[in-house]
Scaffold this active site. Structure first.
Site, PDB file in Angstrom:
ATOM      1  N   PHE A 148      64.807 -27.127 -46.949  1.00  0.00           N
ATOM      2  CA  PHE A 148      63.825 -27.871 -47.743  1.00  0.00           C
ATOM      3  C   PHE A 148      64.431 -29.229 -48.080  1.00  0.00           C
ATOM      4  O   PHE A 148      65.429 -29.317 -48.795  1.00  0.00           O
ATOM      5  CB  PHE A 148      63.418 -27.153 -49.042  1.00  0.00           C
ATOM      6  CG  PHE A 148      62.302 -27.891 -49.723  1.00  0.00           C
ATOM      7  CD1 PHE A 148      60.982 -27.660 -49.377  1.00  0.00           C
ATOM      8  CD2 PHE A 148      62.567 -28.882 -50.661  1.00  0.00           C
ATOM      9  CE1 PHE A 148      59.938 -28.389 -49.954  1.00  0.00           C
ATOM     10  CE2 PHE A 148      61.530 -29.619 -51.248  1.00  0.00           C
ATOM     11  CZ  PHE A 148      60.217 -29.363 -50.898  1.00  0.00           C
ATOM     12  N   ASP A 233      72.704 -32.730 -47.948  1.00  0.00           N
ATOM     13  CA  ASP A 233      71.635 -32.980 -48.916  1.00  0.00           C
ATOM     14  C   ASP A 233      72.021 -32.283 -50.218  1.00  0.00           C
ATOM     15  O   ASP A 233      71.890 -31.070 -50.357  1.00  0.00           O
ATOM     16  CB  ASP A 233      70.300 -32.459 -48.376  1.00  0.00           C
ATOM     17  CG  ASP A 233      69.153 -32.726 -49.343  1.00  0.00           C
ATOM     18  OD1 ASP A 233      69.423 -33.109 -50.497  1.00  0.00           O
ATOM     19  OD2 ASP A 233      67.985 -32.544 -48.951  1.00  0.00           O
ATOM     20  N   LYS A 262      67.190 -35.985 -58.032  1.00  0.00           N
ATOM     21  CA  LYS A 262      66.921 -35.136 -59.188  1.00  0.00           C
ATOM     22  C   LYS A 262      67.732 -35.519 -60.433  1.00  0.00           C
ATOM     23  O   LYS A 262      67.342 -36.408 -61.162  1.00  0.00           O
ATOM     24  CB  LYS A 262      67.140 -33.659 -58.817  1.00  0.00           C
ATOM     25  CG  LYS A 262      66.142 -33.168 -57.762  1.00  0.00           C
ATOM     26  CD  LYS A 262      66.090 -31.676 -57.690  1.00  0.00           C
ATOM     27  CE  LYS A 262      65.354 -31.170 -56.467  1.00  0.00           C
ATOM     28  NZ  LYS A 262      63.897 -31.177 -56.599  1.00  0.00           N
TER      29      LYS A 262
HETATM   30  C1  LIG Z   1      67.591 -30.173 -51.232  1.00  0.00           C
HETATM   31  C2  LIG Z   1      66.399 -31.018 -51.533  1.00  0.00           C
HETATM   32  N1  LIG Z   1      66.197 -32.150 -50.847  1.00  0.00           N
HETATM   33  C3  LIG Z   1      65.162 -32.954 -51.106  1.00  0.00           C
HETATM   34  C4  LIG Z   1      64.224 -32.631 -52.056  1.00  0.00           C
HETATM   35  C5  LIG Z   1      63.045 -33.529 -52.299  1.00  0.00           C
HETATM   36  O1  LIG Z   1      63.153 -34.198 -53.507  1.00  0.00           O
HETATM   37  P1  LIG Z   1      61.844 -34.898 -54.157  1.00  0.00           P
HETATM   38  O2  LIG Z   1      60.939 -33.792 -54.597  1.00  0.00           O
HETATM   39  O3  LIG Z   1      62.389 -35.708 -55.294  1.00  0.00           O
HETATM   40  O4  LIG Z   1      61.235 -35.740 -53.089  1.00  0.00           O
HETATM   41  C6  LIG Z   1      64.383 -31.459 -52.795  1.00  0.00           C
HETATM   42  C7  LIG Z   1      63.392 -31.062 -53.826  1.00  0.00           C
HETATM   43  O5  LIG Z   1      63.295 -29.938 -54.235  1.00  0.00           O
HETATM   44  C8  LIG Z   1      65.491 -30.623 -52.526  1.00  0.00           C
HETATM   45  O6  LIG Z   1      65.697 -29.484 -53.186  1.00  0.00           O
END
Ligand SMILES: Cc1ncc(COP(=O)(O)O)c(C=O)c1O
Length: 411
Positions: A148, A233, A262
């Protein structure tokens, strides 16, 4: 004409209003938060809940942390937005200290997590063409099953979650998915055109899936050997959640590119970033990437305050110190409605016995007991309380879950 002066008074009335006028892209628990402080939120009817989700780690420091609110307020009185057409006096100091915190040379600031991941993908592709010498249009990136990384069209192109993926094609090519944690599969997927492997050090949305020890160091070695960038990530796993600044740090691994988000916005403003060394980041030149809001002074001031908190090492230490209480408490529920648990720092994935109840029903039960959590993938629930939680409050969360499960077993 709609009467805009009268606001609903009850949870039910707010939910009914939202249901009518806001798109149905979420299915929230029936709690309407009005106020929040620390680990606690209060709904419009005055009920208090312990927030054990913490905005999927966006609230690592709790709601309205005084240092972060003070930084935001001070900056509101100075300047809030300049665009990158001009410099501002917050961006440089923020990038300097964030880069140092994560051990990289440079930062590219964006806003949301998905934008940071998009940025990392573009960076890796451009590095592939300009530095590695991949033929134009051929850059290839390996991703993990169950990933994700956000919701943009490119990112959902390589998602295997039908809800995130289906009906949004045509999809962006250039990605190959392999089983999470499978080094041999990654190795055989690498071609001469592979520019990067994109990985979550722990898969949060997938239910806090922790790869087996040695996977991340092995991936690091493989990427170095094959001249492929390792992109970690850390948007959900990073910035203290797992007991270290970055989840990669648990096994002493240094990725080539980090995506952060976040918690970087302190729960106040959306702030995301890509961190990399100059040999990679150097391919980005004026006009080739950007965002109106990325690096704005308000975001940079709040992000900087977040970095200063992490520089003390205290939030990371708290998560590490409370891990044992969290793990022991949750493991004690195995066989009592819980099938398995995975814990790292203050982050837990709990597989509820599907014969007993769904994850959603478990979360509804928890809410009735004053604890907010989020289900994922049917029977799993995720707990990620603010790192400011006390040991006693953490026990409250575990006790509430134990009570929900035992009541379900009795009924
Ligand atoms: C590992 C990871 N990458 C990217 C994202 C995407 O972040 P955003 O919702 O701020 O676009 C999330 C969101 O849950 C995430 O958990």
């Amino acid at each position: 004409m709609t009467d805009t002066t009268s606001l609903p008074q009850t949870n039910a009335a707010f939910i009914e209003l939202e249901d009518r006028v806001a798109a149905h892209n979420y299915s929230p628990l029936p709690v309407v938060v009005a106020e929040a402080e620390g680990v606690w939120v209060t709904d419009v009817e005055g009920n208090r809940y312990l927030d054990a989700l913490a905005g999927y780690s966006a609230l690592n420091f709790g709601h309205r942390h005084p240092d972060l609110v003070a930084a935001a307020k001070a900056q509101l009185d100075r300047s809030t937005l300049t665009s990158r057409a001009f410099h501002n006096d917050q961006l440089g100091p923020f990038c300097r200290d964030l880069a140092e915190l994560v051990g990289k040379d440079q930062i590219l600031p964006m806003n949301t997590g998905a934008e940071a991941v998009e940025t990392a993908i573009k960076l890796a592709r451009k590095w592939g063409y300009r530095v590695k010498g991949v033929e134009q249009g051929k850059a290839h990136i390996i991703v993990m099953d169950g990933n994700f990384h956000g919701r943009t069209t490119t990112i959902i192109s390589f998602s295997d979650d039908p809800e995130a993926h289906d009906d949004y094609g045509p999809y962006t090519p250039g990605f190959t998915a392999v089983p999470y944690g499978d080094l041999a599969a990654i190795e055989s997927a690498i071609t001469d055109d592979t520019v990067a492997v994109l990985v979550e050090p722990i898969q949060g949305e997938q239910g806090v899936q922790i790869p087996k020890e040695g996977f991340l160091p092995g991936l690091r070695e493989l990427c170095t050997d094959r001249n492929v960038l390792m992109i970690a990530d850390e948007i959900q796993s990073g910035l203290g959640r797992t007991g270290t600044t970055l989840a990669c740090g648990y096994e002493g691994v240094e990725a080539d590119i980090y995506t952060l988000g976040k918690a970087l916005g302190g729960g106040i403003v959306p702030v995301s970033a890509v961190a990399a060394n100059e040999d990679v980041m150097g391919v980005i030149t004026p006009g080739t990437h950007g965002s109106t809001f990325g690096g704005n002074p308000l975001a940079a001031a709040v992000g900087h305050a977040v970095v200063k908190m992490l520089q003390t090492g205290e939030p990371q230490q708290r998560a590490a110190d409370l891990e044992a209480t969290f793990r022991d408490g949750l493991e004690a529920l195995i066989g009592k409605g819980v099938d398995s648990v995975r814990v790292r720092g203050l982050w837990a994935g709990i597989d509820i016995d599907p014969a007993l109840m769904s994850g959603k029903d478990a979360c509804k039960g928890l809410a009735k007991k004053g604890v907010l959590a989020k289900d994922t993938h049917g029977s799993t629930i995720r707990l990620a309380p603010p790192l400011t939680i006390t040991e006693e409050e953490l026990r409250q969360v575990i006790d509430a879950l134990a009570a929900v499960l035992s009541e379900a077993s009795d009924s």
